[in-house]
Design a protein around this motif. Structure first.
Motif, PDB file in Angstrom:
ATOM      1  N   LEU A  74     -26.440   5.887 -33.823  1.00 53.74           N
ATOM      2  CA  LEU A  74     -26.015   5.444 -35.143  1.00 53.74           C
ATOM      3  C   LEU A  74     -24.500   5.348 -35.222  1.00 53.74           C
ATOM      4  O   LEU A  74     -23.965   4.379 -35.771  1.00 53.74           O
ATOM      5  CB  LEU A  74     -26.557   6.390 -36.215  1.00 53.74           C
ATOM      6  N   ARG A  75     -23.807   6.332 -34.681  1.00 58.38           N
ATOM      7  CA  ARG A  75     -22.336   6.310 -34.729  1.00 58.38           C
ATOM      8  C   ARG A  75     -21.789   5.079 -34.010  1.00 58.38           C
ATOM      9  O   ARG A  75     -20.902   4.380 -34.524  1.00 58.38           O
ATOM     10  CB  ARG A  75     -21.793   7.591 -34.096  1.00 58.38           C
ATOM     11  N   HIS A  76     -22.315   4.772 -32.841  1.00 57.77           N
ATOM     12  CA  HIS A  76     -21.830   3.628 -32.055  1.00 57.77           C
ATOM     13  C   HIS A  76     -22.147   2.300 -32.753  1.00 57.77           C
ATOM     14  O   HIS A  76     -21.282   1.428 -32.893  1.00 57.77           O
ATOM     15  CB  HIS A  76     -22.460   3.662 -30.658  1.00 57.77           C
ATOM     16  N   ASN A  77     -23.379   2.135 -33.205  1.00 60.99           N
ATOM     17  CA  ASN A  77     -23.778   0.868 -33.812  1.00 60.99           C
ATOM     18  C   ASN A  77     -23.107   0.649 -35.165  1.00 60.99           C
ATOM     19  O   ASN A  77     -22.775  -0.484 -35.520  1.00 60.99           O
ATOM     20  CB  ASN A  77     -25.300   0.817 -33.966  1.00 60.99           C
ATOM     21  N   ALA A  78     -22.930   1.710 -35.947  1.00 62.83           N
ATOM     22  CA  ALA A  78     -22.264   1.566 -37.243  1.00 62.83           C
ATOM     23  C   ALA A  78     -20.825   1.090 -37.058  1.00 62.83           C
ATOM     24  O   ALA A  78     -20.352   0.205 -37.789  1.00 62.83           O
ATOM     25  CB  ALA A  78     -22.303   2.886 -38.003  1.00 62.83           C
ATOM     26  N   ALA A  79     -20.125   1.656 -36.097  1.00 60.91           N
ATOM     27  CA  ALA A  79     -18.748   1.233 -35.840  1.00 60.91           C
ATOM     28  C   ALA A  79     -18.704  -0.209 -35.346  1.00 60.91           C
ATOM     29  O   ALA A  79     -17.822  -0.995 -35.740  1.00 60.91           O
ATOM     30  CB  ALA A  79     -18.102   2.166 -34.819  1.00 60.91           C
ATOM     31  N   ALA A  80     -19.658  -0.614 -34.501  1.00 62.05           N
ATOM     32  CA  ALA A  80     -19.669  -1.965 -33.946  1.00 62.05           C
ATOM     33  C   ALA A  80     -20.028  -3.012 -34.999  1.00 62.05           C
ATOM     34  O   ALA A  80     -19.617  -4.174 -34.886  1.00 62.05           O
ATOM     35  CB  ALA A  80     -20.649  -2.040 -32.773  1.00 62.05           C
ATOM     36  N   GLN A  81     -20.777  -2.633 -36.032  1.00 61.65           N
ATOM     37  CA  GLN A  81     -21.260  -3.591 -37.021  1.00 61.65           C
ATOM     38  C   GLN A  81     -20.435  -3.600 -38.316  1.00 61.65           C
ATOM     39  O   GLN A  81     -20.843  -4.186 -39.307  1.00 61.65           O
ATOM     40  CB  GLN A  81     -22.725  -3.298 -37.347  1.00 61.65           C
ATOM     41  N   GLY A  82     -19.305  -2.926 -38.295  1.00 61.51           N
ATOM     42  CA  GLY A  82     -18.393  -3.020 -39.427  1.00 61.51           C
ATOM     43  C   GLY A  82     -18.633  -2.036 -40.554  1.00 61.51           C
ATOM     44  O   GLY A  82     -18.101  -2.227 -41.659  1.00 61.51           O
ATOM     45  N   TRP A  83     -19.429  -1.000 -40.322  1.00 62.33           N
ATOM     46  CA  TRP A  83     -19.577   0.025 -41.345  1.00 62.33           C
ATOM     47  C   TRP A  83     -18.282   0.833 -41.414  1.00 62.33           C
ATOM     48  O   TRP A  83     -17.584   1.018 -40.419  1.00 62.33           O
ATOM     49  CB  TRP A  83     -20.753   0.943 -41.004  1.00 62.33           C
ATOM     50  N   HIS A  84     -17.975   1.350 -42.582  1.00 62.21           N
ATOM     51  CA  HIS A  84     -16.740   2.117 -42.762  1.00 62.21           C
ATOM     52  C   HIS A  84     -17.051   3.493 -43.332  1.00 62.21           C
ATOM     53  O   HIS A  84     -18.203   3.808 -43.645  1.00 62.21           O
ATOM     54  CB  HIS A  84     -15.763   1.369 -43.680  1.00 62.21           C
ATOM     55  N   ASP A  85     -16.015   4.304 -43.467  1.00 65.88           N
ATOM     56  CA  ASP A  85     -16.157   5.692 -43.940  1.00 65.88           C
ATOM     57  C   ASP A  85     -17.224   6.431 -43.139  1.00 65.88           C
ATOM     58  O   ASP A  85     -18.039   7.190 -43.695  1.00 65.88           O
ATOM     59  CB  ASP A  85     -16.504   5.721 -45.434  1.00 65.88           C
ATOM     60  N   ILE A  86     -17.227   6.207 -41.825  1.00 68.95           N
ATOM     61  CA  ILE A  86     -18.182   6.898 -40.952  1.00 68.95           C
ATOM     62  C   ILE A  86     -17.737   8.354 -40.821  1.00 68.95           C
ATOM     63  O   ILE A  86     -16.629   8.640 -40.373  1.00 68.95           O
ATOM     64  CB  ILE A  86     -18.253   6.220 -39.575  1.00 68.95           C
TER      65      ILE A  86
END
Length: 281
Positions: free
Chosen positions: A97-109
């Motif tokens: 989840l951490r890797h894919n969220a960063a790659a897909q433009g999610w923020h405030d991870i």
């Protein structure tokens, strides 16, 4: 100098007490009005963030509630869609989840230390995804993010409550004894369990994702009886003309009030702990 410090302490006490109540009300008002995600929208997001695994249970809308208090459909914390995954002992889902969220433009991870694996959350397009772990599996939650006005309304409620509290205690301080001591004690004891637990709760989950205001209705079964006991105590302590100059009566009421308040605070902590226990499928 000592008298000025006492008056300042009294004003600060009133500001903190009613400011906390205002914070709760403001977070409730500021968190209303969102649109929950649809099941299809949530499934797409779950597939994008965790593409290598499938949930054990299909997506389902989770009724919003906290501490046993049901939330309205447009309340912050309601309208969630949940996906349940099998046991993840190696914490692979967290890394995915951490890797894919960063790659897909999610923020405030952000990461929260969990029981077995770290929990993760991220925001995008008005939605928040949270991955929570337990000994029996992992839960991916897709929920609406806090509205843009949330912070402004919450801060405004806090400031208005603090101003009202300072004004109320300032007026009390101008009254003749024993009114300031008795009334100030009763108000403080009556609100302290909810105020203390509100600030304790704010040390945990993000206020923008987990509403804090349901704490007050959850504690109502304890706070209302406490208030119903404190009210006649105050009337008895201030009954004229016997109350004037009757230090023994004042001391007795103050002592009994603090004992009752301490017992209520302990009971409130235990109640919230019991209500906060998660239910897993």
């Amino acid at each position: 100098m000592g008298g000025q410090l006492r008056r300042l302490a009294v004003l600060l006490l009133g500001a903190v007490l009613l400011g906390t109540v205002g914070l709760s009300l403001g977070s409730w008002a500021g968190g209303r009005g969102h649109t929950p995600p649809t099941d299809d929208q949530a499934r797409v997001l779950a597939g994008e963030l965790l593409p290598t695994t499938s949930p054990v249970n299909s997506a389902r809308v989770v009724p919003g509630s906290r501490w046993g208090v049901a939330l309205a459909a447009d309340d912050l914390g309601s309208g969630r869609v949940s996906f349940w995954y099998a046991s993840d002992a190696d914490c692979a889902l967290s890394a995915q989840l951490r890797h894919n969220a960063a790659a897909q433009g999610w923020h405030d991870i952000s990461r929260t230390t969990g029981y077995l694996c770290d929990d993760w959350r991220a925001e995008r397009d008005g939605l928040t995804v949270t991955l929570e772990h337990s000994p029996t599996g992992a839960n991916l939650i897709v929920a609406p993010s806090a509205p843009d006005r949330f912070v402004v309304v919450t801060v405004a409620g806090t400031l208005l409550g603090a101003a009202a509290g300072a004004a109320l205690f300032w007026l009390l301080a101008r009254r003749r004894p024993p009114v300031p001591l008795v009334v100030g004690t009763l108000v403080t004891v009556g609100l302290l369990p909810g105020v203390a637990l509100t600030w304790l709760t704010l040390q945990g989950p993000n206020l923008r994702t987990e509403p804090v205001w349901p704490l007050w209705p959850a504690l109502a079964p304890l706070l209302v009886p406490l208030w119903l006991v404190l009210l006649p105590l105050g009337v008895w302590a201030l009954r004229t003309p016997a109350a004037r100059g009757n230090d023994n009566r004042t001391v007795a009421v103050v002592a009994v009030s603090w004992v009752l308040g301490s017992l209520a605070a302990i009971a409130a902590l235990l109640l919230l702990f019991a209500l906060a226990q998660p239910t897993r499928p």
